[in-house]
Design an enzyme around this catalytic site. Structure first.
Site, short mmCIF file in Angstrom:
data_model
loop_
_atom_site.label_atom_id
_atom_site.label_comp_id
_atom_site.label_asym_id
_atom_site.label_seq_id
_atom_site.Cartn_x
_atom_site.Cartn_y
_atom_site.Cartn_z
N ASN A 6 24.13 -5.47 17.28
CA ASN A 6 25.23 -6.21 17.90
C ASN A 6 26.53 -5.89 17.15
O ASN A 6 26.61 -6.10 15.93
CB ASN A 6 24.90 -7.72 17.83
CG ASN A 6 25.99 -8.58 18.44
OD1 ASN A 6 27.17 -8.35 18.20
ND2 ASN A 6 25.61 -9.58 19.19
N HIS A 9 31.05 -8.28 15.68
CA HIS A 9 31.89 -8.59 14.52
C HIS A 9 32.83 -7.47 14.12
O HIS A 9 33.78 -7.69 13.37
CB HIS A 9 31.03 -9.05 13.34
CG HIS A 9 30.47 -10.43 13.57
ND1 HIS A 9 31.24 -11.47 14.03
CD2 HIS A 9 29.22 -10.91 13.45
CE1 HIS A 9 30.49 -12.54 14.17
NE2 HIS A 9 29.26 -12.23 13.83
N HIS A 42 28.51 -9.28 23.16
CA HIS A 42 28.64 -10.55 23.89
C HIS A 42 30.06 -10.60 24.45
O HIS A 42 31.03 -10.70 23.70
CB HIS A 42 28.41 -11.71 22.90
CG HIS A 42 28.40 -13.07 23.54
ND1 HIS A 42 28.03 -14.19 22.85
CD2 HIS A 42 28.71 -13.48 24.79
CE1 HIS A 42 28.11 -15.24 23.65
NE2 HIS A 42 28.54 -14.84 24.82
N ARG A 44 32.40 -12.75 25.75
CA ARG A 44 32.62 -14.20 25.87
C ARG A 44 33.68 -14.51 26.92
O ARG A 44 34.58 -13.70 27.14
CB ARG A 44 33.06 -14.78 24.51
CG ARG A 44 31.92 -14.95 23.55
CD ARG A 44 32.40 -15.59 22.26
NE ARG A 44 31.28 -16.06 21.48
CZ ARG A 44 30.76 -17.28 21.56
NH1 ARG A 44 31.30 -18.18 22.37
NH2 ARG A 44 29.73 -17.62 20.83
N ARG A 48 37.01 -13.56 22.71
CA ARG A 48 37.49 -13.66 21.33
C ARG A 48 37.17 -12.44 20.46
O ARG A 48 37.81 -12.19 19.48
CB ARG A 48 36.97 -14.93 20.66
CG ARG A 48 35.51 -14.86 20.28
CD ARG A 48 35.14 -15.99 19.36
NE ARG A 48 35.02 -17.23 20.10
CZ ARG A 48 34.15 -18.19 19.77
NH1 ARG A 48 33.38 -18.04 18.72
NH2 ARG A 48 34.08 -19.29 20.47
N GLU A 69 25.24 -9.55 26.31
CA GLU A 69 25.04 -11.00 26.17
C GLU A 69 26.13 -11.69 26.97
O GLU A 69 27.31 -11.32 26.88
CB GLU A 69 25.17 -11.42 24.71
CG GLU A 69 23.93 -11.22 23.91
CD GLU A 69 24.14 -11.71 22.49
OE1 GLU A 69 24.96 -12.62 22.26
OE2 GLU A 69 23.50 -11.16 21.60
N THR A 100 26.71 -18.27 18.74
CA THR A 100 25.76 -18.95 19.62
C THR A 100 24.90 -19.88 18.76
O THR A 100 24.32 -19.45 17.76
CB THR A 100 24.86 -17.91 20.33
OG1 THR A 100 25.71 -16.90 20.86
CG2 THR A 100 24.08 -18.55 21.45
N GLU A 150 14.54 -13.80 24.81
CA GLU A 150 14.91 -13.51 23.43
C GLU A 150 14.73 -14.80 22.65
O GLU A 150 15.37 -15.82 22.95
CB GLU A 150 16.37 -13.02 23.31
CG GLU A 150 16.71 -12.73 21.84
CD GLU A 150 18.12 -12.20 21.62
OE1 GLU A 150 18.69 -11.56 22.53
OE2 GLU A 150 18.65 -12.44 20.52
N HIS A 190 19.08 -13.61 15.79
CA HIS A 190 20.01 -14.57 15.21
C HIS A 190 19.65 -14.84 13.75
O HIS A 190 18.58 -15.35 13.46
CB HIS A 190 20.08 -15.90 15.97
CG HIS A 190 21.48 -16.43 15.98
ND1 HIS A 190 22.03 -17.07 14.92
CD2 HIS A 190 22.46 -16.32 16.90
CE1 HIS A 190 23.28 -17.37 15.19
NE2 HIS A 190 23.59 -16.91 16.39
N1 PXP Z 1 21.02 -12.66 19.67
C1 PXP Z 1 21.92 -13.49 20.27
C2 PXP Z 1 21.59 -14.06 21.61
C3 PXP Z 1 23.15 -13.79 19.64
O1 PXP Z 1 24.03 -14.60 20.27
C4 PXP Z 1 23.43 -13.19 18.40
C5 PXP Z 1 24.76 -13.47 17.76
O2 PXP Z 1 25.77 -12.84 18.44
C6 PXP Z 1 22.48 -12.34 17.83
C7 PXP Z 1 21.28 -12.10 18.48
C8 PXP Z 1 22.73 -11.66 16.52
O3 PXP Z 1 22.81 -12.61 15.51
P1 PXP Z 1 23.34 -12.19 14.08
O4 PXP Z 1 24.76 -11.75 14.23
O5 PXP Z 1 23.19 -13.45 13.28
O6 PXP Z 1 22.45 -11.08 13.60
#
Ligand code: PXP
Length: 243
Positions: A6, A9, A42, A44, A48, A69, A100, A150, A190
């Site tokens: 992902n 960030h 994601h 959003r 953001r 996402e 999330t 998931e 997550h």
């Molecule tokens: N899965 C989902 C559905 C999420 O919303 C996120 C966070 O964006 C992640 C996985 C990844 O989480 P992390 O950034 O804590 O690894």
């Protein structure tokens, strides 16, 4: 177990100063070169971090797969249908949250989620529902024809003690097995990181993990190549003897 990265960030950092760098698209392409199995973003409602330009460029440029996402918001579903990701992961979305915060309440939002799944399926987009490791939600996901779930691993990642962590791993194990019996593919994510991954890998029946924050954060210190390869080696070879 596959590993999708992902890159939200990277966009968060870019947007902090309204700059064009660092570019999440460039980061994603580098991560693909270093072996990740897919890219997750994601989009959003408040844009953001990731924006439409990012998603459209990723759609054009990445060669693995795109997991988008998203909420069940009409405009976002319309964009997803147009972009055609390899997977649409439906997540709950609150404006005020930092990230999330938990899984979808599939039962209370059945009609809305079902209708989003139907629209996405009309465009041949497989759908995943981000949910807690709870049988009732898994059954509901299968009933409304989700293709994947998931499993939210936040409670595992944030467990306050070893006992709590093992309890959460048990819940995840049971949930994953149950989902498999219903022919659902099972992703998880997550809060997964370089420290808790070894314990997480004891869970069977997980097809893919979705990881963001820990890998992006580590790459600031050691670079994208090392951060990605360390996580890949951990997942594939269960070793911290990294590269
Ligand atoms: N899965 C989902 C559905 C999420 O919303 C996120 C966070 O964006 C992640 C996985 C990844 O989480 P992390 O950034 O804590 O690894």
């Amino acid at each position: 177990m596959k590993f999708s990265l992902n890159v939200d960030h990277v966009a968060t950092l870019r947007n902090a100063r309204k700059e064009t760098q660092p570019d999440p698209v460039t980061y994603a392409l580098m991560a693909e070169q270093f072996g990740v199995d897919g890219i997750v973003v994601h989009l959003r409602e408040d844009r953001r971090h990731i924006n439409e330009r990012d998603v459209r460029l990723l759609r054009e440029l990445i060669t693995t797969k795109l997991d988008l996402e998203m909420s069940t918001n009409d405009e976002i579903v319309r964009i997803a249908c147009d972009i055609q990701p390899e997977l649409a992961t439906l997540v709950p979305e609150k404006r005020e949250e930092l990230t999330t915060e938990g899984g979808l309440n599939v039962i209370d939002n059945l009609t809305k989620i079902k209708s989003a799944i139907e629209r996405l399926h009309e465009h041949e987009i497989p759908v995943s529902l981000f949910i807690e490791p709870e049988i009732l939600h898994i059954d509901a996901a299968a009933e409304i024809k989700s293709d994947f779930i998931e499993i939210h691993t936040g409670n595992f990642a944030n467990a306050a003690s070893e006992d709590e962590m093992y309890e959460e791993l048990d819940r995840i194990n049971v949930a994953a097995k149950h989902a498999k019996k219903l022919n659902l593919s099972v992703n998880a994510g997550h809060g997964l990181n370089y420290l808790n991954m070894k314990d997480f890998l004891t869970v069977e029946d997980i097809d893919e993990v979705s990881i963001g924050q820990s890998v992006i954060a580590r790459s600031i210190f050691v670079g994208v190549e090392q951060a990605v390869k360390e996580m890949l080696n951990l997942i594939r070879n269960r070793t911290t003897d990294y590269i």
